[in-house]
Write an enzyme that holds these catalytic residues in place. Structure first.
Site, PDB file in Angstrom:
ATOM      1  N   HIS A   1       0.828  -1.205   0.000  1.00 17.02           N
ATOM      2  CA  HIS A   1       0.000   0.000   0.000  1.00 17.02           C
ATOM      3  C   HIS A   1       0.861   1.254   0.000  1.00 17.02           C
ATOM      4  O   HIS A   1       0.462   2.283  -0.544  1.00 17.02           O
ATOM      5  CB  HIS A   1      -0.949  -0.019   1.198  1.00 17.02           C
ATOM      6  CG  HIS A   1      -2.139  -0.892   0.991  1.00 17.02           C
ATOM      7  ND1 HIS A   1      -2.754  -1.580   2.006  1.00 17.02           N
ATOM      8  CD2 HIS A   1      -2.821  -1.212  -0.132  1.00 17.02           C
ATOM      9  CE1 HIS A   1      -3.780  -2.262   1.515  1.00 17.02           C
ATOM     10  NE2 HIS A   1      -3.835  -2.065   0.228  1.00 17.02           N
TER      11      HIS A   1
ATOM     12  N   GLU B   1       3.783 -12.132 -22.075  1.00 20.57           N
ATOM     13  CA  GLU B   1       4.212 -12.068 -20.684  1.00 20.57           C
ATOM     14  C   GLU B   1       5.046 -13.272 -20.269  1.00 20.57           C
ATOM     15  O   GLU B   1       5.577 -13.311 -19.167  1.00 20.57           O
ATOM     16  CB  GLU B   1       2.984 -11.981 -19.767  1.00 20.57           C
ATOM     17  CG  GLU B   1       2.131 -10.754 -20.026  1.00 20.57           C
ATOM     18  CD  GLU B   1       0.794 -10.836 -19.324  1.00 20.57           C
ATOM     19  OE1 GLU B   1       0.667 -10.285 -18.222  1.00 20.57           O
ATOM     20  OE2 GLU B   1      -0.127 -11.475 -19.892  1.00 20.57           O
TER      21      GLU B   1
ATOM     22  N   ASP C   1       5.525  -9.237 -15.739  1.00 20.74           N
ATOM     23  CA  ASP C   1       5.440 -10.694 -15.745  1.00 20.74           C
ATOM     24  C   ASP C   1       6.526 -11.319 -16.610  1.00 20.74           C
ATOM     25  O   ASP C   1       7.047 -12.386 -16.281  1.00 20.74           O
ATOM     26  CB  ASP C   1       4.055 -11.155 -16.215  1.00 20.74           C
ATOM     27  CG  ASP C   1       3.079 -11.317 -15.051  1.00 20.74           C
ATOM     28  OD1 ASP C   1       3.522 -11.750 -13.970  1.00 20.74           O
ATOM     29  OD2 ASP C   1       1.894 -11.005 -15.210  1.00 20.74           O
TER      30      ASP C   1
ATOM     31  N   CYS D   1       3.361  -2.337 -22.171  1.00 13.56           N
ATOM     32  CA  CYS D   1       2.426  -1.805 -21.167  1.00 13.56           C
ATOM     33  C   CYS D   1       2.862  -2.141 -19.746  1.00 13.56           C
ATOM     34  O   CYS D   1       2.123  -1.897 -18.798  1.00 13.56           O
ATOM     35  CB  CYS D   1       1.009  -2.296 -21.418  1.00 13.56           C
ATOM     36  SG  CYS D   1       0.804  -4.076 -21.233  1.00 13.56           S
TER      37      CYS D   1
END
Length: 553
Positions: free
Chosen positions: A184, A411, A435, A482
């Site tokens: 977080h 990926e 990934d 991306c």
């Protein structure tokens, strides 16, 4: 001078004196209660309710992603399982403080053992326990220090409640010894554009008052910096500020070669900011937000409403939507609830969708309907494609539903190595560097213990990106990036040199990348990429690219 390494969040650089977060409250004693079980449990429930309401109030004040995080933390505080565990301990004669400490610690250990996304929520549970215990003791909960001047905040990890309300006029940068790119702290640092380096284990040796440079682009904290290093860091910070305020122009190299700069988005609500920051479209729209908070798959109509909202924000512009990418750190009970020893290598992405094809068909239906009602240029891609057969399956199914442009995510190494064949079938490919790096170097991208391997600069990863770029060139098909790599200004140049035709990133990174591309021609980009490819490891690849970039032009 020395460098402490971690995972950089964002691309900024900042400098200033260290201020350390206060240490956690000491563990309560296991002395027996003198109040009785009912009284102890009542005290705990009052404290838990008060802490939950405080977290919700902080969330309402902070808004955005912080609100969602803090509301989730408030729900965690009032979890019935935890209440039951506390009740068991108070019934056994424990004090409220010890019952909370012991019950929460037990639950925390279970989360930590799960690893990945859930493992990183363990720190959030620690924070809730600290706040409840502090209330039971009648003392202030540990929080962000206030030395009376701007500072670099150093902590083991930051609780969402603290990160959400940071005074950005005071906090120059964040450095944590724990946490990873999905913690977080990292999520909120990105949202607030705070310079941050997380998982810098050696930062525990930093002391209050010492001056450091926090370089998120390099994932490094420089201690005892020289005057020249401080000046260089300030120049970079000034240059970033100037670039961010420069007039918006389409992404391009110095020689005019177009490199469209697109945005990665997780919700339709982020579209307006992306356009404001210069996004020329969307290179990755993650549809998971529609599914992750649901107990069952959303209806076609519910999905369509969100897709229409997104597409309407980009009339005439390309919008690439990724089909549901569930599994691994994003499990869905209604899609795949079977236990897997290694979910990152299990039934995830397109594999999971094929196993529950009705969900994929409903998503394609909703996307096609939204496309018919809007003026954006919709592209749809499948996640985690690893074979030519999977490529054929998805593209044929997408066309069955009227999707005009269907592509695949690259990926895993197999799809990169087969890119020349994959792109005979798919209309485009988009490389997910997070990934791809994970699977190439066999290093879980959610584990801080192997964070040093999670570096897209590694020549093995760059070779696979080049193979994909070559596959696109041979077949006359576009190849986008991306993953997080596209947000690194120098690596963005390398990616273009390897054959990427578009770059997609967090909207806050667009200005940096736009400015970086304008410094180099295509010939420069290819030469810089070749220098990185010739290296033996990530660090030397980055260094070689920097050296080549300095001689460009």
């Amino acid at each position: 001078m020395s460098e402490l390494r971690g995972v950089g969040i964002g691309l900024g650089v900042a400098q200033g004196p260290v201020a350390r977060m206060a240490e956690p409250l000491p563990a309560p004693s296991d002395a027996p209660s003198t109040l009785g079980a009912d009284a102890e449990l009542a005290r705990v429930r009052e404290a838990v309710a008060a802490v939950a309401r405080e977290l919700e109030e902080r969330g309402a004040t902070a808004g955005g992603a912080a609100r969602e995080v803090l509301e989730a933390q408030a729900m965690m505080a009032e979890d019935p399982t935890l209440d039951s565990e506390v009740s068991t301990r108070t019934a056994a004669g424990k004090t409220g403080e010890f019952a909370v400490y012991d019950a929460f610690a037990s639950f925390r250990d279970q989360l930590a053992a799960m690893g990945g996304y859930l493992g990183e929520r363990a720190a959030d549970l620690d924070d809730v326990a600290q706040r409840v215990i502090a209330r039971l003791r009648g003392v202030a909960a540990p929080g962000v220090p206030d030395p009376g001047h701007p500072f670099v905040l150093v902590a083991k990890d930051l609780a969402p409640a603290d990160t959400a309300l940071l005074d950005l006029d005071k906090v120059l940068a964040l450095v944590t010894t724990d946490g990873g790119p999905t913690s977080h702290t990292a999520i909120l640092a990105r949202e607030k554009s705070i310079v941050a380096v997380v998982g810098a284990v050696d930062a525990k040796g930093l002391v209050d008052g010492e001056t450091v440079i926090v370089d998120a682009a390099k994932g490094a904290v420089t201690t005892q910096p020289t005057a020249d290093e401080l000046a260089q860091a300030q120049n970079r910070a000034d240059a970033r500020k100037a670039a961010a305020s420069a007039p918006l122009t389409p992404g391009a190299l110095k020689d005019g070669t177009a490199v469209p700069l697109l945005a990665n988005l997780g919700k339709p609500g982020g579209a307006a900011e992306a356009v404001e920051l210069g996004a020329e479209g969307v290179g990755l729209f993650r549809t998971e937000f529609l599914f992750l908070s649901a107990t069952q798959a959303p209806t076609v109509e519910e999905q369509k409403k969100s897709y229409v909202e997104l597409l309407s924000a980009f009339p005439g512009k390309k919008v690439v939507v990724r089909a549901l990418d569930a599994g691994a750190d994003k499990p869905l009970a209604f899609l795949n609830d079977a236990h897997e020893e290694n979910p990152a290598l299990g039934l995830r992405g397109l594999r999971a969708l094929r196993a529950s094809e009705d969900i994929l068909r409903e998503q394609l239906t909703a996307l096609a309907q939204a496309d018919a009602e809007t003026e954006a240029d919709l592209w749809v891609m499948a996640p985690m494609v690893s074979t030519v057969e999977e490529t054929t399956y998805f593209t044929e199914l997408a066309r069955e539903y009227g999707i005009k442009t269907a592509g695949v995510m690259v990926e895993v190494p197999s799809s990169a190595l087969l890119a020349d064949r994959v792109l005979q079938i798919a209309d485009f490919a988009s490389i997910g560097t997070n990934d791809l790096t994970q699977y190439t170097l066999a290093a879980d991208r959610l584990l801080g213990s192997v964070a040093s391997f999670q570096d897209p600069w590694h020549p093995a990863v760059l070779r696979l990106i080049k193979a994909t770029g070559d596959g696109g060139r041979v077949n006359g098909k576009p190849v986008g990036i991306c993953g997080e790599a596209a947000a690194d200004p120098l690596l963005a140049v390398v990616l273009v040199g390897l054959g990427a035709t578009t770059l997609s990133m967090a909207p806050t990174a667009l200005a940096d990348v736009r400015a970086s591309l304008l410094q180099y021609t295509r010939e420069d980009a290819e030469r810089i990429a070749a220098a990185a490819l010739a290296a033996d490891d990530a660090a030397s690849a980055r260094s070689a690219a920097q050296d080549a970039a300095e001689t460009a032009g």
